[in-house]
Design a protein around this motif. Sequence first.
Motif, PDB file in Angstrom:
ATOM      1  N   CYS A  47     -87.535  15.244  12.868  1.00  0.00           N
ATOM      2  CA  CYS A  47     -86.929  16.425  13.471  1.00  0.00           C
ATOM      3  C   CYS A  47     -86.850  17.515  12.406  1.00  0.00           C
ATOM      4  O   CYS A  47     -86.986  17.241  11.206  1.00  0.00           O
ATOM      5  CB  CYS A  47     -85.548  16.127  14.041  1.00  0.00           C
ATOM      6  N   ILE A  48     -86.657  18.747  12.846  1.00  0.00           N
ATOM      7  CA  ILE A  48     -86.596  19.884  11.931  1.00  0.00           C
ATOM      8  C   ILE A  48     -85.310  20.668  12.190  1.00  0.00           C
ATOM      9  O   ILE A  48     -84.992  21.004  13.334  1.00  0.00           O
ATOM     10  CB  ILE A  48     -87.823  20.798  12.096  1.00  0.00           C
ATOM     11  N   PHE A  49     -84.578  20.940  11.108  1.00  0.00           N
ATOM     12  CA  PHE A  49     -83.413  21.813  11.158  1.00  0.00           C
ATOM     13  C   PHE A  49     -83.857  23.160  10.590  1.00  0.00           C
ATOM     14  O   PHE A  49     -84.392  23.227   9.488  1.00  0.00           O
ATOM     15  CB  PHE A  49     -82.273  21.256  10.302  1.00  0.00           C
ATOM     16  N   THR A  50     -83.632  24.223  11.339  1.00  0.00           N
ATOM     17  CA  THR A  50     -83.991  25.569  10.899  1.00  0.00           C
ATOM     18  C   THR A  50     -82.735  26.306  10.466  1.00  0.00           C
ATOM     19  O   THR A  50     -81.707  26.218  11.125  1.00  0.00           O
ATOM     20  CB  THR A  50     -84.690  26.337  12.037  1.00  0.00           C
ATOM     21  N   PHE A  51     -82.832  27.027   9.354  1.00  0.00           N
ATOM     22  CA  PHE A  51     -81.695  27.804   8.875  1.00  0.00           C
ATOM     23  C   PHE A  51     -82.133  29.227   8.554  1.00  0.00           C
ATOM     24  O   PHE A  51     -83.312  29.513   8.358  1.00  0.00           O
ATOM     25  CB  PHE A  51     -81.053  27.159   7.644  1.00  0.00           C
ATOM     26  N   THR A  52     -81.156  30.122   8.519  1.00  0.00           N
ATOM     27  CA  THR A  52     -81.373  31.529   8.191  1.00  0.00           C
ATOM     28  C   THR A  52     -80.481  31.903   7.018  1.00  0.00           C
ATOM     29  O   THR A  52     -79.341  31.456   6.945  1.00  0.00           O
ATOM     30  CB  THR A  52     -81.031  32.425   9.399  1.00  0.00           C
ATOM     31  N   CYS A  70     -83.362   5.015   4.723  1.00  0.00           N
ATOM     32  CA  CYS A  70     -84.247   5.070   5.895  1.00  0.00           C
ATOM     33  C   CYS A  70     -84.429   6.508   6.398  1.00  0.00           C
ATOM     34  O   CYS A  70     -85.229   6.765   7.281  1.00  0.00           O
ATOM     35  CB  CYS A  70     -83.698   4.189   7.015  1.00  0.00           C
ATOM     36  N   THR A  71     -83.683   7.450   5.821  1.00  0.00           N
ATOM     37  CA  THR A  71     -83.733   8.849   6.228  1.00  0.00           C
ATOM     38  C   THR A  71     -84.160   9.681   5.023  1.00  0.00           C
ATOM     39  O   THR A  71     -83.545   9.608   3.970  1.00  0.00           O
ATOM     40  CB  THR A  71     -82.344   9.311   6.716  1.00  0.00           C
ATOM     41  N   VAL A  72     -85.228  10.471   5.193  1.00  0.00           N
ATOM     42  CA  VAL A  72     -85.773  11.242   4.083  1.00  0.00           C
ATOM     43  C   VAL A  72     -85.849  12.725   4.460  1.00  0.00           C
ATOM     44  O   VAL A  72     -86.584  13.082   5.379  1.00  0.00           O
ATOM     45  CB  VAL A  72     -87.178  10.735   3.684  1.00  0.00           C
ATOM     46  N   PRO A  73     -85.110  13.590   3.758  1.00  0.00           N
ATOM     47  CA  PRO A  73     -85.216  15.027   4.010  1.00  0.00           C
ATOM     48  C   PRO A  73     -86.257  15.683   3.094  1.00  0.00           C
ATOM     49  O   PRO A  73     -86.425  15.282   1.947  1.00  0.00           O
ATOM     50  CB  PRO A  73     -83.818  15.543   3.688  1.00  0.00           C
ATOM     51  N   GLN A  87     -86.683  25.684   6.499  1.00  0.00           N
ATOM     52  CA  GLN A  87     -86.585  24.455   7.289  1.00  0.00           C
ATOM     53  C   GLN A  87     -86.236  23.261   6.420  1.00  0.00           C
ATOM     54  O   GLN A  87     -86.580  23.214   5.240  1.00  0.00           O
ATOM     55  CB  GLN A  87     -87.916  24.147   7.982  1.00  0.00           C
ATOM     56  N   ILE A  88     -85.568  22.314   7.067  1.00  0.00           N
ATOM     57  CA  ILE A  88     -85.353  20.997   6.486  1.00  0.00           C
ATOM     58  C   ILE A  88     -85.924  20.007   7.488  1.00  0.00           C
ATOM     59  O   ILE A  88     -85.447  19.920   8.616  1.00  0.00           O
ATOM     60  CB  ILE A  88     -83.858  20.722   6.219  1.00  0.00           C
ATOM     61  N   LYS A  89     -86.978  19.301   7.065  1.00  0.00           N
ATOM     62  CA  LYS A  89     -87.615  18.309   7.924  1.00  0.00           C
ATOM     63  C   LYS A  89     -87.037  16.947   7.556  1.00  0.00           C
ATOM     64  O   LYS A  89     -87.018  16.571   6.384  1.00  0.00           O
ATOM     65  CB  LYS A  89     -89.128  18.312   7.705  1.00  0.00           C
ATOM     66  N   VAL A  90     -86.556  16.231   8.566  1.00  0.00           N
ATOM     67  CA  VAL A  90     -85.940  14.930   8.336  1.00  0.00           C
ATOM     68  C   VAL A  90     -86.777  13.854   9.025  1.00  0.00           C
ATOM     69  O   VAL A  90     -87.090  13.968  10.211  1.00  0.00           O
ATOM     70  CB  VAL A  90     -84.490  14.905   8.872  1.00  0.00           C
ATOM     71  N   THR A  91     -87.122  12.821   8.273  1.00  0.00           N
ATOM     72  CA  THR A  91     -87.878  11.692   8.810  1.00  0.00           C
ATOM     73  C   THR A  91     -86.990  10.457   8.775  1.00  0.00           C
ATOM     74  O   THR A  91     -86.443  10.102   7.736  1.00  0.00           O
ATOM     75  CB  THR A  91     -89.148  11.439   7.975  1.00  0.00           C
ATOM     76  N   SER A 105     -76.384  10.958   8.059  1.00  0.00           N
ATOM     77  CA  SER A 105     -76.046  12.305   7.604  1.00  0.00           C
ATOM     78  C   SER A 105     -76.948  12.728   6.450  1.00  0.00           C
ATOM     79  O   SER A 105     -77.442  11.899   5.694  1.00  0.00           O
ATOM     80  CB  SER A 105     -74.578  12.380   7.176  1.00  0.00           C
ATOM     81  N   ILE A 106     -77.134  14.048   6.350  1.00  0.00           N
ATOM     82  CA  ILE A 106     -77.885  14.653   5.260  1.00  0.00           C
ATOM     83  C   ILE A 106     -76.969  15.712   4.664  1.00  0.00           C
ATOM     84  O   ILE A 106     -76.515  16.615   5.372  1.00  0.00           O
ATOM     85  CB  ILE A 106     -79.204  15.307   5.740  1.00  0.00           C
ATOM     86  N   THR A 107     -76.681  15.618   3.377  1.00  0.00           N
ATOM     87  CA  THR A 107     -75.824  16.589   2.701  1.00  0.00           C
ATOM     88  C   THR A 107     -76.709  17.623   2.014  1.00  0.00           C
ATOM     89  O   THR A 107     -77.558  17.267   1.199  1.00  0.00           O
ATOM     90  CB  THR A 107     -74.916  15.896   1.667  1.00  0.00           C
ATOM     91  N   VAL A 108     -76.512  18.889   2.370  1.00  0.00           N
ATOM     92  CA  VAL A 108     -77.313  19.991   1.834  1.00  0.00           C
ATOM     93  C   VAL A 108     -76.428  20.821   0.909  1.00  0.00           C
ATOM     94  O   VAL A 108     -75.350  21.267   1.307  1.00  0.00           O
ATOM     95  CB  VAL A 108     -77.863  20.876   2.976  1.00  0.00           C
ATOM     96  N   ARG A 109     -76.903  21.030  -0.324  1.00  0.00           N
ATOM     97  CA  ARG A 109     -76.163  21.847  -1.301  1.00  0.00           C
ATOM     98  C   ARG A 109     -76.997  23.077  -1.639  1.00  0.00           C
ATOM     99  O   ARG A 109     -78.205  22.960  -1.908  1.00  0.00           O
ATOM    100  CB  ARG A 109     -75.875  21.049  -2.564  1.00  0.00           C
TER     101      ARG A 109
END
Length: 129
Positions: A47-52, A70-73, A87-91, A105-109
Amino acid sequence: MKKMLLTAMLIVACTAAFAQEKQAQIKFNKTTHDLGKFSEAQPVQECIFTFTNAGTAPLVINQAVASCGCTVPAYTKEPVAPGKTGQIKVTYNGKGKFPGHFKKSITVRTNGKPEMTRLYIEGTMEEAK
């Protein structure tokens, strides 16, 4: 009296200068993505998370870390200019995992406001028939 007035003016000038400091601001279109139901036979989902960047300075993602191996951003490495998107693509790879519902969860800094954001993926892996 003159010293007090001068001190007050100096404080106001410094406050105004700090208030105009440029800052990046990250805004996601959504922070949770539901992968829905998928078969254990096809365990890899993306999936893809889009940010501005809603701020006034370039936005840099310093780190994106998942709660599980098991989750790779994968994320935009270049600075994102004000008003532009990234974008942040998560597999997610459910191979070897038990079927059923999951939530990761994915923590974005970032260098902007907020400095930390949590993204979530969830879904249900059904047993292969």
